[in-house]
Every structure is written in C-alpha cells, then in structure tokens.
Design an enzyme around this catalytic site. Structure first.
Site, PDB file in Angstrom:
ATOM      1  N   HIS A   1       6.888  11.740   3.794  1.00 11.12           N
ATOM      2  CA  HIS A   1       8.199  11.909   4.420  1.00 11.12           C
ATOM      3  C   HIS A   1       8.105  12.772   5.673  1.00 11.12           C
ATOM      4  CE1 HIS A   1       9.514  16.083   2.690  1.00 11.12           C
ATOM      5  NE2 HIS A   1       8.201  16.006   2.744  1.00 11.12           N
TER       6      HIS A   1
ATOM      7  N   CYS B   1      13.640  11.587   9.019  1.00  6.20           N
ATOM      8  CA  CYS B   1      13.265  11.050   7.699  1.00  6.20           C
ATOM      9  C   CYS B   1      13.591   9.568   7.550  1.00  6.20           C
ATOM     10  CB  CYS B   1      13.922  11.866   6.587  1.00  6.20           C
ATOM     11  SG  CYS B   1      15.736  11.763   6.530  1.00  6.20           S
TER      12      CYS B   1
ATOM     13  N   HIS C   1      18.555  13.019   2.757  1.00  5.22           N
ATOM     14  CA  HIS C   1      17.106  12.968   3.002  1.00  5.22           C
ATOM     15  C   HIS C   1      16.496  11.806   2.231  1.00  5.22           C
ATOM     16  CE1 HIS C   1      13.334  14.601   4.464  1.00  5.22           C
ATOM     17  NE2 HIS C   1      12.815  14.448   3.263  1.00  5.22           N
TER      18      HIS C   1
END
Length: 368
Positions: free
Chosen positions: A342, A282, A330
């Site tokens: 993402h 990510c 994240h």
C-alpha cells in the site's frame, strides 16, 4: 527494482509454505475481528505502556504520535473527497464539451433550415404566393396536370418536412442549451468541492508536519519506533485471532497482474491525488494496478468499497483490496500471508505492511 520487489513478495509468500500455515491443513472457519491494540506490555516495553493490570499513561510522545496519526487520517479523508470531486469534474467537463458540440451542430443545422425556408418563402412571393407546382396543376393541358401532380405533392411534403425539421431542431437546441447550463453549474460545484478538499488536505498535512518539526531528531526516531510498535501489536492481535488459518485463496490471473504492478511500485513516494507513474496515493495505486490487469475500478477507496463486490475476510485472495477505517478512507492490496502492499500516507513510500495494522472495514474483489 522489479526483481527485488517480486523477490520480497516471494519471501513473504514463502513463509506460508514453511511456517504455521503449511501445517494448518485444510482451512477452517475463524473469526474476522477488527484489528485492536493488545493489552499494555510489561516493564521495559516502549514508552506509553504499563505493566499488566495497570492503566497505561500515554507519554507526551505517544500523544503526539496519535495526534499526527489523526491529522494524516483527516488528510486521507480529504484526499478521497478531492479524488472524487476531480473524477466528477473531469466527467462533467466531458459532458459539457459534448453538449457544446451538439449545440454548435444544432445552430449550424438551424441556420441551414432557416435559409431553405427563406428561399421557399421568396419563391412563393415571386410567384404571387402560388408555388410553381400549383400553377402547373392549374394548366388546361391534361398531360401537364398529370405530369406535375406528383411533383406538387412532393413539394407539399417537402415544405411540411422543412417546417417540422425547423421545429424539432429548435426544440433540441433549446434542450441542449438548458442541459449544458445545468451541467456547467454541476461542474462548478465539483470544482468548488475539489478546491475545498485540496485546502483541507494541505491544512491537515501542514499541521502534522509542523507537529513533527517541533520534535528533535532523537524524538522523531522514538516516534517511528512507537509507530512500528503500535502496528506490530495490532498485527499480532489480528494474527493471534486465527484468521490466517482460514485464508488460503489463490490469486486469479488478473489478480497476479495487478499484484505484480503494485509490488513493482514499491519504494515510490506517496503523493495525494497521484495516480503514477512516479508517485501514488493509496487508491491511485490500487486503481492503476487493476487497470494494468485490464480491469477498470473506481478511483477512490470509498467508491471501491461502495461499488466492488465484497467478500468475507476468510475468503480473500492475493489481489483483493482491503478497505480500512469506518469511513473507507484507506485501501491496500492483499499480497498473501497476512500482508498488504500500500501507499501509507504523506512522507512515506509504497511498502509492504501487515494487513491487520489498521482497522479493517472489509474486503472487495475487483474481478469477482
């Protein structure tokens, strides 16, 4: 692929022009809630949910979904720890290499100065301990005395300078050697932390994959539906709060470049510790996207949250980074119209998703 991905983003952003946002008029203040799952649905809803007013009894499959989600979250936390240790180890390695080069130069210079000092000592020995310049000064000839007075002074100065250089070089060499030893110990700590995080990542991913492998094909399909439904409910709760009515920021020039890069990676697999070009995790995706726009940002989502300027959710614009979960484990890039691009987790590919499908910690702006 690039045209297809950009077209997808254009479609997402196009909703803003034809949907409710276009008719909302001027932006107005709205709450900034953390995404939450809505109340249990009525009969006929996906398994694990109950009618309104009844307590939901999670099914075994829903329990499995939550457990798998938790395992991948732990893997994500470990991935951030791995990336941080990797970055520090790389930086430490460069510092150790720099100090080693300085030590080598110091040793060479010290050897040269010692050679010069030895030559000076030998010359004094041959002249009976009296330098040539001093012997000239002892001459009965006044002209020789005057001609060599300055030379003798320069010789004395040179000798003192040589001794001073020897001392300074020796001290600097000892400092560099001590610093190199300390840096190397730090490097070893970072390498140990990296190895520990790598082991933890593999452990959590293996546990999640083993849990998934015990499910039949039909159950896996139902599991994916449960995941999507949970995300849909979270996104709906976030959108229903009215927050999107207040978000109308326009991407900066750099933000457009970063967003174009990120969208162009859609379809590529998630891989922990990866920074492209074939796969990403990510924060690898977001850091490389902004690097492509000419803006250097931290490698990990936790450092992105810690170091980059924070902006209120209602003021975010395309290209900004949304940090998720209480531990900042994240990150996704805001596309517009409540959507992010993402790299989700192992086993998934870079994709578009609702910005409210996970618990939002906050928003940061790389080019503030």
């Amino acid at each position: 692929m690039r045209r297809k991905n950009l077209a997808a983003v254009a479609l997402v952003c196009g909703i803003t022009c034809v949907g409710g946002l276009a008719s909302a008029g001027a932006a107005h203040a709205a709450p900034e809630p953390a995404p939450t799952v809505s109340a249990p649905a009525a009969p006929g809803a996906p398994e694990g949910e109950a009618a309104e007013g009844q307590a939901a009894t999670p099914s075994p499959l829903e329990e499995a979904r939550k457990k798998i989600e938790k395992l991948y979250h732990r893997a994500s936390v470990a991935t951030d720890a791995y990336n941080a240790a990797e970055e520090k180890a790389e930086r430490q390695s460069k510092e150790v290499a720099r100090l080693n080069r300085a030590i080598t130069r110091g040793q060479d210079r010290l050897e040269l100065l010692r050679h010069q000092a030895g030559a000076t000592a030998r010359e004094q020995y041959r002249s009976g301990g009296i330098p040539d310049g001093a012997q000239f000064l002892l001459s009965d000839d006044p002209r020789l005395f005057l001609d060599n007075a300055n030379r003798f002074q320069r010789g004395q100065h040179a000798a003192k300078s040589l001794i001073s250089q020897l001392r300074t070089t020796q001290e600097q060499l000892e400092e560099d050697q001590a610093a190199a030893a300390a840096e190397y110990k730090t490097l070893e700590r970072h390498r140990t932390a990296r190895a520990k995080a790598k082991k933890e990542i593999k452990k959590q991913i293996k546990a999640a994959e083993e849990l998934e492998s015990r499910l039949a094909a039909e159950e896996l399909e139902r599991l994916r539906k449960l995941e999507k439904e949970a995300q849909r409910r979270a996104q709906s709760a976030w959108v229903d709060s009215g927050i999107l009515d207040a978000i109308d920021g326009k991407a900066s020039a750099a933000g457009k470049k970063a967003l174009a890069y990120a969208v162009d990676q859609m379809g590529k697999p998630y891989s922990w510790g990866a920074e492209g070009p074939d796969s990403y995790d990510c924060s690898g995706l977001t850091s490389q996207a902004w690097a492509a726009a000419g803006v250097a940002i931290p490698r990990t989502s936790q450092e992105q949250w810690r170091q980059l300027e924070r902006v209120p959710i209602r003021e975010m614009r395309p290209g900004d980074l949304i940090i998720y979960h209480d531990d900042a484990s994240h990150v996704g890039m805001y596309v517009g119209d409540g959507t992010i691009v993402h790299a989700p987790r192992p086993g998934r590919h870079i994709t578009l998703a609702g910005a409210g499908t996970m618990t939002i910690l906050g928003v940061v702006r790389p080019d503030a």
